[in-house]
Motif scaffolding. Structure first.
Motif, PDB file in Angstrom:
ATOM      1  N   SER A  66       0.833  -1.213   0.000  1.00 40.02           N
ATOM      2  CA  SER A  66       0.000   0.000   0.000  1.00 40.02           C
ATOM      3  C   SER A  66       0.859   1.250   0.000  1.00 40.02           C
ATOM      4  O   SER A  66       0.566   2.214  -0.704  1.00 40.02           O
ATOM      5  CB  SER A  66      -0.916   0.006   1.221  1.00 40.02           C
ATOM      6  OG  SER A  66      -1.763  -1.109   1.207  1.00 40.02           O
ATOM      7  N   PHE A  67       1.930   1.232   0.801  1.00 39.39           N
ATOM      8  CA  PHE A  67       2.835   2.372   0.863  1.00 39.39           C
ATOM      9  C   PHE A  67       3.437   2.665  -0.508  1.00 39.39           C
ATOM     10  O   PHE A  67       3.452   3.807  -0.969  1.00 39.39           O
ATOM     11  CB  PHE A  67       3.950   2.094   1.884  1.00 39.39           C
ATOM     12  CG  PHE A  67       4.981   3.188   1.980  1.00 39.39           C
ATOM     13  CD1 PHE A  67       4.788   4.254   2.840  1.00 39.39           C
ATOM     14  CD2 PHE A  67       6.139   3.144   1.209  1.00 39.39           C
ATOM     15  CE1 PHE A  67       5.744   5.258   2.930  1.00 39.39           C
ATOM     16  CE2 PHE A  67       7.089   4.145   1.293  1.00 39.39           C
ATOM     17  CZ  PHE A  67       6.884   5.212   2.155  1.00 39.39           C
ATOM     18  N   ILE A  68       3.938   1.626  -1.178  1.00 40.12           N
ATOM     19  CA  ILE A  68       4.554   1.804  -2.496  1.00 40.12           C
ATOM     20  C   ILE A  68       3.531   2.303  -3.505  1.00 40.12           C
ATOM     21  O   ILE A  68       3.840   3.170  -4.330  1.00 40.12           O
ATOM     22  CB  ILE A  68       5.239   0.494  -2.964  1.00 40.12           C
ATOM     23  CG1 ILE A  68       6.454   0.198  -2.087  1.00 40.12           C
ATOM     24  CG2 ILE A  68       5.641   0.590  -4.434  1.00 40.12           C
ATOM     25  CD1 ILE A  68       7.070  -1.177  -2.309  1.00 40.12           C
ATOM     26  N   GLU A  69       2.314   1.787  -3.450  1.00 36.13           N
ATOM     27  CA  GLU A  69       1.261   2.237  -4.367  1.00 36.13           C
ATOM     28  C   GLU A  69       0.966   3.724  -4.186  1.00 36.13           C
ATOM     29  O   GLU A  69       0.738   4.436  -5.156  1.00 36.13           O
ATOM     30  CB  GLU A  69      -0.015   1.423  -4.153  1.00 36.13           C
ATOM     31  CG  GLU A  69       0.073  -0.011  -4.639  1.00 36.13           C
ATOM     32  CD  GLU A  69       0.192  -0.114  -6.153  1.00 36.13           C
ATOM     33  OE1 GLU A  69      -0.661   0.456  -6.848  1.00 36.13           O
ATOM     34  OE2 GLU A  69       1.142  -0.779  -6.630  1.00 36.13           O
ATOM     35  N   LYS A  70       0.963   4.202  -2.938  1.00 35.60           N
ATOM     36  CA  LYS A  70       0.633   5.606  -2.647  1.00 35.60           C
ATOM     37  C   LYS A  70       1.810   6.554  -2.823  1.00 35.60           C
ATOM     38  O   LYS A  70       1.665   7.654  -3.342  1.00 35.60           O
ATOM     39  CB  LYS A  70       0.122   5.742  -1.211  1.00 35.60           C
ATOM     40  CG  LYS A  70      -1.234   5.138  -0.980  1.00 35.60           C
ATOM     41  CD  LYS A  70      -1.634   5.275   0.481  1.00 35.60           C
ATOM     42  CE  LYS A  70      -2.895   4.494   0.779  1.00 35.60           C
ATOM     43  NZ  LYS A  70      -3.172   4.437   2.212  1.00 35.60           N
ATOM     44  N   LYS A  71       2.998   6.133  -2.357  1.00 37.04           N
ATOM     45  CA  LYS A  71       4.133   7.054  -2.285  1.00 37.04           C
ATOM     46  C   LYS A  71       5.334   6.649  -3.123  1.00 37.04           C
ATOM     47  O   LYS A  71       6.285   7.401  -3.242  1.00 37.04           O
ATOM     48  CB  LYS A  71       4.570   7.200  -0.827  1.00 37.04           C
ATOM     49  CG  LYS A  71       3.476   7.785   0.049  1.00 37.04           C
ATOM     50  CD  LYS A  71       3.941   7.994   1.455  1.00 37.04           C
ATOM     51  CE  LYS A  71       2.822   8.596   2.284  1.00 37.04           C
ATOM     52  NZ  LYS A  71       3.232   8.985   3.603  1.00 37.04           N
ATOM     53  N   GLY A  72       5.309   5.431  -3.644  1.00 33.88           N
ATOM     54  CA  GLY A  72       6.467   4.944  -4.380  1.00 33.88           C
ATOM     55  C   GLY A  72       7.505   4.354  -3.437  1.00 33.88           C
ATOM     56  O   GLY A  72       7.361   4.377  -2.222  1.00 33.88           O
ATOM     57  N   GLU A  73       8.562   3.837  -4.024  1.00 28.35           N
ATOM     58  CA  GLU A  73       9.640   3.273  -3.224  1.00 28.35           C
ATOM     59  C   GLU A  73      10.356   4.383  -2.470  1.00 28.35           C
ATOM     60  O   GLU A  73      10.437   5.510  -2.931  1.00 28.35           O
ATOM     61  CB  GLU A  73      10.625   2.533  -4.125  1.00 28.35           C
ATOM     62  CG  GLU A  73      10.024   1.323  -4.817  1.00 28.35           C
ATOM     63  CD  GLU A  73      11.001   0.628  -5.734  1.00 28.35           C
ATOM     64  OE1 GLU A  73      11.345  -0.521  -5.459  1.00 28.35           O
ATOM     65  OE2 GLU A  73      11.413   1.270  -6.730  1.00 28.35           O
ATOM     66  N   HIS A  76      10.523   4.289   4.472  1.00 28.00           N
ATOM     67  CA  HIS A  76       9.241   3.921   5.069  1.00 28.00           C
ATOM     68  C   HIS A  76       9.202   4.269   6.555  1.00 28.00           C
ATOM     69  O   HIS A  76       8.238   4.834   7.036  1.00 28.00           O
ATOM     70  CB  HIS A  76       8.993   2.421   4.874  1.00 28.00           C
ATOM     71  CG  HIS A  76       7.723   1.946   5.477  1.00 28.00           C
ATOM     72  ND1 HIS A  76       7.681   1.304   6.691  1.00 28.00           N
ATOM     73  CD2 HIS A  76       6.448   2.018   5.030  1.00 28.00           C
ATOM     74  CE1 HIS A  76       6.426   1.003   6.975  1.00 28.00           C
ATOM     75  NE2 HIS A  76       5.661   1.422   5.981  1.00 28.00           N
TER      76      HIS A  76
END
Length: 136
Positions: A66-73, A76
């Protein structure tokens, strides 16, 4: 908080990310493991004074996915090494700090971990990491 233990970095693929850290930057891979409680595969990299923790989601239900989908790599979380994690969580709760977990859970390297909600810390996700019962 005793020290910064590691910095967690979300990546789509550990295999694709490792060459940058190992070959380009010349850092050393410590080991790779899966953390089922977080639905991630992690690679620990020795950067000298602290470790980098590459976090790859195991599936689409992982918070890292979810984090990658919203903010990219990218970065974290920042993890603080602590002792007596439950006491520290209790102290933070008494001070009005919003916690994601009020009791620790199993993390990588046999550590007990819990996260502070970013709404209580200026938008930064902090992890408390107690390795007193696990690997250092």
């Amino acid at each position: 908080m005793e020290k910064v233990d590691h910095i967690g970095i979300a990546v789509k693929s550990i295999e694709d990310a490792l060459p940058y850290y190992i070959e380009t930057l010349g850092l050393k891979l410590i080991h790779i493991e899966e953390v089922p409680s977080e639905k991630v595969r992690v690679a620990f990299i020795d950067s000298g004074n602290l470790n980098l923790e590459l976090l790859q989601p195991l599936d689409e239900t992982s918070t890292i996915h979810s984090f990658i989908e919203k903010k990219g790599e990218g970065i974290h979380h920042i993890a603080f090494g602590v002792s007596n994690i439950q006491e520290r969580l209790n102290e933070l709760k008494e001070k009005g700090v919003r916690l994601i977990q009020e009791t620790p859970k199993a993390g990588a390297h046999g550590a007990q971990v819990a996260f502070i909600h970013p709404k209580s810390s200026g938008g930064v996700l902090y992890e408390l990491c107690d390795k007193t019962g696990g690997a250092k």
